[in-house]
Design an enzyme around this catalytic site. Structure first.
Site, PDB file in Angstrom:
ATOM      1  N   CYS A 285       0.873  -1.174   0.000  1.00 25.94           N
ATOM      2  CA  CYS A 285       0.000   0.000   0.000  1.00 25.94           C
ATOM      3  C   CYS A 285       0.906   1.219   0.000  1.00 25.94           C
ATOM      4  O   CYS A 285       1.738   1.377   0.898  1.00 25.94           O
ATOM      5  CB  CYS A 285      -0.866  -0.020   1.258  1.00 25.94           C
ATOM      6  SG  CYS A 285      -1.894   1.448   1.443  1.00 25.94           S
TER       7      CYS A 285
ATOM      8  N   CYS B   3      -0.880   3.596  -6.361  1.00 31.84           N
ATOM      9  CA  CYS B   3      -1.790   3.018  -5.367  1.00 31.84           C
ATOM     10  C   CYS B   3      -2.012   1.594  -5.846  1.00 31.84           C
ATOM     11  O   CYS B   3      -2.306   1.377  -7.031  1.00 31.84           O
ATOM     12  CB  CYS B   3      -3.109   3.786  -5.335  1.00 31.84           C
ATOM     13  SG  CYS B   3      -4.418   2.926  -4.457  1.00 31.84           S
TER      14      CYS B   3
HETATM   15  N1  DGL Z   1      -3.775   0.397  -1.939  1.00 33.96           N
HETATM   16  C1  DGL Z   1      -3.651   1.634  -1.209  1.00 33.96           C
HETATM   17  C2  DGL Z   1      -2.460   2.423  -1.763  1.00 33.96           C
HETATM   18  O1  DGL Z   1      -1.618   1.818  -2.407  1.00 33.96           O
HETATM   19  C3  DGL Z   1      -5.005   2.234  -1.224  1.00 33.96           C
HETATM   20  C4  DGL Z   1      -5.167   3.430  -0.458  1.00 33.96           C
HETATM   21  C5  DGL Z   1      -6.477   3.680   0.197  1.00 33.96           C
HETATM   22  O2  DGL Z   1      -6.953   2.851   0.947  1.00 33.96           O
HETATM   23  O3  DGL Z   1      -6.939   4.816   0.021  1.00 33.96           O
HETATM   24  O4  DGL Z   1      -2.281   3.594  -1.544  1.00 33.96           O
END
Ligand code: DGL
Length: 265
Positions: A75, A186
């Site tokens: 993430c 993301c």
């Molecule tokens: N997968 C997360 C990232 O890479 C998602 C972020 C979120 O939950 O807003 O930033």
């Protein structure tokens, strides 16, 4: 001392980290993967640093109690806080931004777009880490307040997804029309990579998942902690609906999970 026994932990606010788990599964087929996706609290990208830190500590504590030798923070949003989070745990915690920044610097790309959560953009973490390696790269970033949450619902036919992609990428291209490469900053975004490609067939999109999986392999190799035998178990734990994870894992071409658990932290 670092603990080097157990599974590879992979964590995200939701389903996005499966894009990293997929690459780890491919590179390291004998390793057990323990995945945690906090869909009940997704998206993280519109929260404060304190809220994200607290939620992430809960996930790390949970993974630590289950036995992990390394955790990949799959993430970008949480990875901006990797230094703070690492202080409290006795296992290695690897973020996704540093390997991705290293890839951009290595590739010789001099103008790059970045689409990520608002939080990731506001921290300036990508710019900082890319510029530490190559100060000449021009990074044009734009936050999306909506896309991670839309993707985490697991309904990829939504027109809202394409509308949000166009809104944010058009802004990046307005700011720098010469951009040819855009980082999907993301981990939820590569799940809908085809939508990005359909909307912008002339752009190339960088998915940081492979670079992070390489970093995990490098760490385990350097520490003599690679699993050389074993079937490669794949346990998915989530505070959300496990069935969404099963479907997304299938959609992105992963091995079926060996265990599914719904967990509230
Ligand atoms: N997968 C997360 C990232 O890479 C998602 C972020 C979120 O939950 O807003 O930033």
């Amino acid at each position: 001392m670092l603990s080097l026994k157990g599974s590879i932990g992979v964590m995200d606010s939701g389903i996005g980290g499966l894009t990293v788990a997929k690459e780890i599964q491919r590179l390291l087929p004998h390793e057990d993967i323990l995945y945690f996706g906090d869909s009940a609290n997704c998206p993280y990208g519109n929260k404060t640093a304190q809220e994200i830190t607290e939620l992430s500590r809960n996930m790390l504590r949970y993974l630590g109690n289950r036995g992990v030798k390394v955790v990949a923070i799959a993430c970008n949003t949480i990875s901006t806080l990797v230094d703070v989070l690492s202080e409290d745990f006795d296992f290695e915690i690897l973020g996704i931004i540093a390997p991705s920044a290293a890839y951009v610097a290595r590739s010789g790309i001099k103008r790059v777009g970045l689409i990520a959560t608002e939080f990731t953009i506001q921290t300036g973490n990508y710019d900082k880490l890319i510029h530490a390696l190559d100060p000449q790269v021009q990074v044009t970033g734009k936050g999306s307040p909506l896309l991670a949450g839309l993707v985490d619902r697991g309904d990829f036919s939504q027109q809202d997804i394409n509308t949000e992609i166009r809104t944010q990428i058009d802004t990046i291209l307005d700011r720098d029309p010469q951009i040819k490469h855009v980082i999907l900053g993301c981990t939820h975004y590569p799940i809908v990579e085809q939508n990005f490609k359909n909307c912008y067939p002339d752009l190339s999109f960088i998915n940081p998942a492979l670079e992070q999986a390489n970093a995990v392999r490098g760490f385990l190799q350097e520490n003599g902690a690679l699993a050389e035998h074993g079937q490669g178990g794949f346990t998915i734990c989530t505070s959300g609906d496990p069935q969404v994870y099963v479907e997304v894992a299938k959609r992105i071409g992963m091995k079926d999970p060996t265990a599914l658990e719904q967990v509230s932290l």
